[in-house]
Enzyme design. Structure first.
Site, mmCIF file in Angstrom:
data_model
loop_
_atom_site.group_PDB
_atom_site.id
_atom_site.type_symbol
_atom_site.label_atom_id
_atom_site.label_comp_id
_atom_site.label_asym_id
_atom_site.label_seq_id
_atom_site.Cartn_x
_atom_site.Cartn_y
_atom_site.Cartn_z
ATOM 1 N N ASN A 110 4.745 -11.258 8.751
ATOM 2 C CA ASN A 110 3.208 -10.790 9.072
ATOM 3 C C ASN A 110 3.570 -11.890 10.866
ATOM 4 O O ASN A 110 3.532 -11.522 11.478
ATOM 5 C CB ASN A 110 2.397 -11.987 8.632
ATOM 6 N N LYS A 149 4.789 -7.259 14.695
ATOM 7 C CA LYS A 149 3.884 -7.055 13.671
ATOM 8 C C LYS A 149 2.845 -7.737 14.269
ATOM 9 O O LYS A 149 1.296 -6.767 13.803
ATOM 10 C CB LYS A 149 4.504 -7.410 12.643
ATOM 11 N N HIS A 206 0.795 -1.645 0.004
ATOM 12 C CA HIS A 206 -0.175 0.031 0.149
ATOM 13 C C HIS A 206 0.683 1.615 0.207
ATOM 14 O O HIS A 206 1.769 1.648 0.965
ATOM 15 C CB HIS A 206 -0.795 0.021 0.880
ATOM 16 N N GLN A 251 10.433 -5.380 8.841
ATOM 17 C CA GLN A 251 10.722 -5.507 7.272
ATOM 18 C C GLN A 251 12.119 -5.089 7.136
ATOM 19 O O GLN A 251 12.399 -5.782 6.465
ATOM 20 C CB GLN A 251 9.335 -4.438 6.164
ATOM 21 N N HIS A 302 -7.516 -9.143 3.465
ATOM 22 C CA HIS A 302 -6.764 -8.402 2.699
ATOM 23 C C HIS A 302 -7.366 -8.343 0.807
ATOM 24 O O HIS A 302 -7.647 -7.883 -0.120
ATOM 25 C CB HIS A 302 -5.712 -9.586 2.693
ATOM 26 N N ASP A 345 -0.165 -4.231 14.844
ATOM 27 C CA ASP A 345 -0.363 -4.132 13.032
ATOM 28 C C ASP A 345 -2.362 -4.603 13.146
ATOM 29 O O ASP A 345 -2.615 -4.326 13.797
ATOM 30 C CB ASP A 345 0.364 -4.734 12.298
ATOM 31 N N ASN A 346 -2.092 -5.985 13.398
ATOM 32 C CA ASN A 346 -2.872 -7.090 12.433
ATOM 33 C C ASN A 346 -4.027 -6.538 13.820
ATOM 34 O O ASN A 346 -5.477 -6.307 13.756
ATOM 35 C CB ASN A 346 -2.509 -8.390 12.552
ATOM 36 N N CYS A 383 -5.903 -1.848 13.156
ATOM 37 C CA CYS A 383 -6.618 -2.326 12.438
ATOM 38 C C CYS A 383 -8.343 -2.303 13.956
ATOM 39 O O CYS A 383 -9.363 -2.141 13.789
ATOM 40 C CB CYS A 383 -7.730 -4.028 12.625
ATOM 41 N N SER A 401 1.430 -0.096 -4.903
ATOM 42 C CA SER A 401 1.550 -0.674 -4.194
ATOM 43 C C SER A 401 0.234 -1.821 -4.492
ATOM 44 O O SER A 401 0.567 -2.764 -5.358
ATOM 45 C CB SER A 401 -0.524 0.087 -4.228
ATOM 46 N N SER A 451 -5.269 1.498 -2.050
ATOM 47 C CA SER A 451 -4.860 1.985 -1.199
ATOM 48 C C SER A 451 -4.619 3.175 -1.268
ATOM 49 O O SER A 451 -3.408 3.613 0.082
ATOM 50 C CB SER A 451 -4.461 0.646 -1.085
ATOM 51 N N SER A 475 5.813 -2.398 12.005
ATOM 52 C CA SER A 475 5.593 -3.619 11.499
ATOM 53 C C SER A 475 6.653 -3.263 10.237
ATOM 54 O O SER A 475 7.326 -3.772 9.723
ATOM 55 C CB SER A 475 4.344 -3.101 10.151
ATOM 56 N N HIS A 497 -3.514 1.401 8.724
ATOM 57 C CA HIS A 497 -3.090 2.127 9.978
ATOM 58 C C HIS A 497 -2.359 3.403 10.265
ATOM 59 O O HIS A 497 -1.782 3.808 9.333
ATOM 60 C CB HIS A 497 -2.439 0.765 10.530
ATOM 61 N N ASP A 553 3.783 -7.577 -0.100
ATOM 62 C CA ASP A 553 2.054 -7.802 0.919
ATOM 63 C C ASP A 553 0.861 -8.338 0.287
ATOM 64 O O ASP A 553 0.205 -7.934 -0.433
ATOM 65 C CB ASP A 553 1.867 -5.733 1.503
ATOM 66 N N GLU A 601 4.211 -9.536 3.995
ATOM 67 C CA GLU A 601 4.247 -8.358 5.044
ATOM 68 C C GLU A 601 2.543 -8.758 5.751
ATOM 69 O O GLU A 601 2.789 -8.623 7.258
ATOM 70 C CB GLU A 601 3.729 -7.035 5.000
HETATM 71 P P1 NAD Z 1 -6.064 -14.681 11.428
HETATM 72 O O1 NAD Z 1 -5.719 -16.520 10.887
HETATM 73 O O2 NAD Z 1 -5.253 -14.697 12.863
HETATM 74 O O3 NAD Z 1 -7.809 -14.877 11.756
HETATM 75 C C1 NAD Z 1 -8.584 -15.112 10.433
HETATM 76 C C2 NAD Z 1 -9.794 -15.545 11.168
HETATM 77 O O4 NAD Z 1 -10.604 -16.159 10.738
HETATM 78 C C3 NAD Z 1 -9.396 -17.044 12.416
HETATM 79 O O5 NAD Z 1 -9.386 -16.813 13.719
HETATM 80 C C4 NAD Z 1 -9.759 -17.906 11.309
HETATM 81 O O6 NAD Z 1 -10.327 -19.063 12.470
HETATM 82 C C5 NAD Z 1 -11.477 -17.207 10.775
HETATM 83 N N1 NAD Z 1 -12.057 -17.854 9.875
HETATM 84 C C6 NAD Z 1 -11.488 -18.615 8.979
HETATM 85 N N2 NAD Z 1 -12.621 -18.848 7.751
HETATM 86 C C7 NAD Z 1 -13.930 -18.356 8.900
HETATM 87 C C8 NAD Z 1 -15.009 -18.426 8.343
HETATM 88 N N3 NAD Z 1 -15.435 -19.555 7.491
HETATM 89 N N4 NAD Z 1 -15.961 -17.416 9.130
HETATM 90 C C9 NAD Z 1 -15.464 -17.347 10.278
HETATM 91 N N5 NAD Z 1 -14.536 -17.417 10.486
HETATM 92 C C10 NAD Z 1 -13.813 -17.604 9.539
HETATM 93 O O7 NAD Z 1 -5.706 -13.941 10.871
HETATM 94 P P2 NAD Z 1 -5.465 -12.366 10.638
HETATM 95 O O8 NAD Z 1 -4.205 -11.547 10.860
HETATM 96 O O9 NAD Z 1 -6.532 -11.572 11.749
HETATM 97 O O10 NAD Z 1 -5.775 -11.696 9.506
HETATM 98 C C11 NAD Z 1 -7.907 -11.471 8.819
HETATM 99 C C12 NAD Z 1 -7.109 -10.849 7.490
HETATM 100 O O11 NAD Z 1 -6.780 -9.353 7.369
HETATM 101 C C13 NAD Z 1 -5.464 -11.393 6.496
HETATM 102 O O12 NAD Z 1 -6.421 -11.814 5.252
HETATM 103 C C14 NAD Z 1 -4.835 -10.570 6.935
HETATM 104 O O13 NAD Z 1 -4.053 -10.585 5.348
HETATM 105 C C15 NAD Z 1 -5.522 -9.110 6.563
HETATM 106 N N6 NAD Z 1 -4.760 -8.016 6.853
HETATM 107 C C16 NAD Z 1 -5.039 -7.257 6.882
HETATM 108 C C17 NAD Z 1 -4.803 -5.801 7.603
HETATM 109 C C18 NAD Z 1 -5.367 -4.369 7.117
HETATM 110 O O14 NAD Z 1 -4.967 -3.218 7.169
HETATM 111 N N7 NAD Z 1 -6.645 -4.572 6.520
HETATM 112 C C19 NAD Z 1 -3.858 -5.460 8.984
HETATM 113 C C20 NAD Z 1 -3.777 -7.252 9.048
HETATM 114 C C21 NAD Z 1 -4.038 -8.278 8.501
HETATM 115 N N1 ADE Z 2 -1.672 -1.664 6.277
HETATM 116 C C1 ADE Z 2 -2.319 -1.287 7.098
HETATM 117 N N2 ADE Z 2 -2.821 0.002 7.062
HETATM 118 C C2 ADE Z 2 -1.225 0.551 6.625
HETATM 119 C C3 ADE Z 2 -0.846 1.796 6.152
HETATM 120 N N3 ADE Z 2 -1.215 2.744 6.872
HETATM 121 N N4 ADE Z 2 0.104 1.694 5.351
HETATM 122 C C4 ADE Z 2 0.807 0.960 4.779
HETATM 123 N N5 ADE Z 2 0.543 -0.317 4.840
HETATM 124 C C5 ADE Z 2 -0.845 -0.829 5.967
#
Ligand code: NAD
Ligand code: ADE
Length: 481
Positions: A225, A230, A55, A410, A345, A234-235, A239, A78, A83, A406, A398, A133, A200
């Site tokens: 990750n 991280k 991103h 990296q 993701h 981050d996660n 979030c 990106s 993003s 994070s 974030h 990522d 990532e």
């Molecule tokens: P994680 O594995 O810790 O959590 C995912 C959860 O979803 C698990 O507990 C799993 O049991 C559950 N799950 C799987 N299938 C399911 C279903 N059908 N119904 C209900 N629950 C189900 O993973 P995470 O680290 O929490 O990451 C989740 C997603 O978010 C990933 O795609 C990751 O890459 C992404 N992510 C996004 C951001 C962001 O900024 N948007 C940041 C970090 C991670």
């Molecule tokens: N993933 C989640 N937040 C982000 C940010 N601010 N920059 C890059 N990657 C990210």
């Protein structure tokens, strides 16, 4: 689009705004700034050509400029079509600290062309190291080599129409075009040249693990990750900040009192649920893993199947990293103006194809990244960022402080891969590694002072008593935090 010094961005005139925000962000990124300081006399990435697919935000600009100050040359795109922060891309393009190919609201075709440009270095086979990522850049290279080998064997070209997956259609289109243009060894040479990738996110690591298991992975990989600083920051906390930010910027809806359904109670889901609870909403968790379901229950959340709360939920968030979580027939049963968004993701957690093709559906764009879909009976739902990660599509992702954790990991991963570039002893191709715990503890340590946190020191007697070195690591590798 502005094209100039190896860049394709939206608007170069945004560079001053980008630089101002970047200057402010860096104060909130003590880990990155400490690395710049630590290595100022002997830049450890000197000579490294780094390609990055992550991103293109202000925080990523700070990562790019840290790698640059440690001696690397960079090309960047990106990892998501929505993003990019255009002012961040402009600041980088203006400073020429990376060749950047990214803008907010890319089409899928543009997205994959940017990925190709980010990987294609002039006058050499490709990057030395990759920051990925989600694994799209890694995928393009591996698919490319697969089709090169097919082409060499029997002259066949990939057919973009052989798949319904719109992303894969673009991947195959690009690979086919390169082959037709006579670049028949591009991807194989690129993979051979590449010293490694640091990945990532959870979903990207899952992809690497699958490829490694199947024996298809051609790279040395560091799983960033799963660094504690991280994954558990981050996660979760990232979030916790950026989910409400995205929801509010997109809809201004009052979260208090609403029923918010969080699908997935992993790290991301935990942060999301906490944020929604803090806003005064009634949180319901949907989970498949009994441990995570029990954790959710013990935190005071209701745990239900999606089917049980479809008609009562006000806001539905997917955070599973899985596919097919909220289907069109689910959305058809939701309340009028229920909000549906994803923070995982990829865009396959919510069935956007099913929704777009639902008989009689009427889509209406409200504003950028906010669409209302009206069903034939007149009721509608509001979908955020077309099912792509809403915290980066509808808001700015974030904040800097957590991204500093994070991205410090990296940079440490990139330094490791570059340091070990000529040896297979520590890292082997085809395998996925995590950084050692002492580096995780270093990353955390670098972030304490700016929060005025006072760390207690173990006495020698105490360290002996609990059997840990006085200066750490303080936990066994299996400790779960
Ligand atoms: P994680 O594995 O810790 O959590 C995912 C959860 O979803 C698990 O507990 C799993 O049991 C559950 N799950 C799987 N299938 C399911 C279903 N059908 N119904 C209900 N629950 C189900 O993973 P995470 O680290 O929490 O990451 C989740 C997603 O978010 C990933 O795609 C990751 O890459 C992404 N992510 C996004 C951001 C962001 O900024 N948007 C940041 C970090 C991670
Ligand atoms: N993933 C989640 N937040 C982000 C940010 N601010 N920059 C890059 N990657 C990210």
């Amino acid at each position: 689009m502005v094209e100039g010094y190896e860049c394709e961005i939206k608007d170069m005139s945004l560079h001053e705004f980008g630089r101002k925000e970047l200057d402010i962000a860096q104060v909130e990124m003590p880990g990155l700034m400490a690395l710049r300081d630590e290595f100022k006399d002997a830049p450890p990435l000197k000579g490294a050509k780094i390609s990055g697919s992550l991103h293109m935000t202000i925080q990523t600009a700070a990562l790019i400029e840290t790698c640059h100050s440690l001696g690397a040359e960079l090309r960047w795109c990106s990892c998501n079509i929505y993003s990019t922060q255009d002012h961040a891309a402009a600041a980088i393009a203006k400073a020429q600290t990376a060749a950047v190919f990214a803008w907010k609201n890319e089409s899928l075709e543009e997205y994959w062309e940017c990925t190709l440009k980010m990987l294609t270095w002039p006058d050499c086979d490709g990057p030395d190291i990759l920051i990925d990522d989600g694994g799209d850049a890694t995928l393009l290279m591996h698919e490319g080599e697969k089709y090169e080998l097919e082409f060499e064997k029997n002259g066949t070209l990939p057919d973009p129409q052989s798949t319904n997956n719109r992303e894969m259609q673009q991947v195959l289109r690009i690979i086919r075009r390169e082959l037709e243009n006579g670049n028949t060894k591009k991807w194989g040479k690129m993979l051979n040249n590449l010293k490694g990738v640091s990945e990532e996110t959870t979903t990207g690591v899952a992809r690497l693990d699958q490829m490694s298991l199947k024996g298809e992975l051609r790279l040395k990989c560091i799983n960033v990750n799963d660094c504690v600083t991280k994954q558990k920051f981050d996660n979760v906390y990232g979030c916790r900040h950026s989910l409400p930010d995205g929801l509010m910027r997109a809809t201004d809806v009052m979260i208090a009192g609403k029923q918010v359904v969080i699908c997935g109670f992993g790290d991301v889901g935990k942060g999301c649920a906490q944020a929604m609870k803090a806003q005064g909403s009634r949180v319901v968790v949907v989970e498949v893993d009994p441990i995570c379901a029990l954790q959710a229950a013990m935190e005071g959340y209701e745990v239900k199947r999606l089917e049980s709360i479809l008609t009562t939920g006000d806001i539905f968030i997917t955070a599973t990293g899985n596919k097919g979580i909220i289907m069109a027939h689910h959305m058809a049963q939701m309340k009028n103006n229920a909000i549906v968004g994803n923070i995982g993701h990829f865009d396959n957690e919510i069935d956007m194809d099913g929704l777009d093709n639902y008989p009689g559906i009427k889509p209406m764009n409200v504003k950028e990244q906010v669409d209302r879909y009206e069903f034939p009976d007149g009721h509608g739902i509001i979908v955020l960022a077309q099912g792509r990660l809403l915290n980066l599509g509808c808001a700015t992702g974030h904040p800097s402080f957590v991204m500093s954790c994070s991205f410090t990991n990296q940079v440490l991963a990139q330094i490791e891969l570059w340091k070990e570039k000529d040896s297979d002893e520590k890292y082997q191709r085809g395998k996925v590694y995590v950084l050692p715990k002492h580096l995780d503890e270093k990353v955390a340590r670098l972030h304490l002072a700016s929060l005025n946190a006072e760390l207690t020191e173990l006495s020698t007697e105490q360290a002996d008593y609990i059997c840990v070195p006085q200066a750490g690591p303080f936990k066994k590798d299996a400790y779960r935090y």
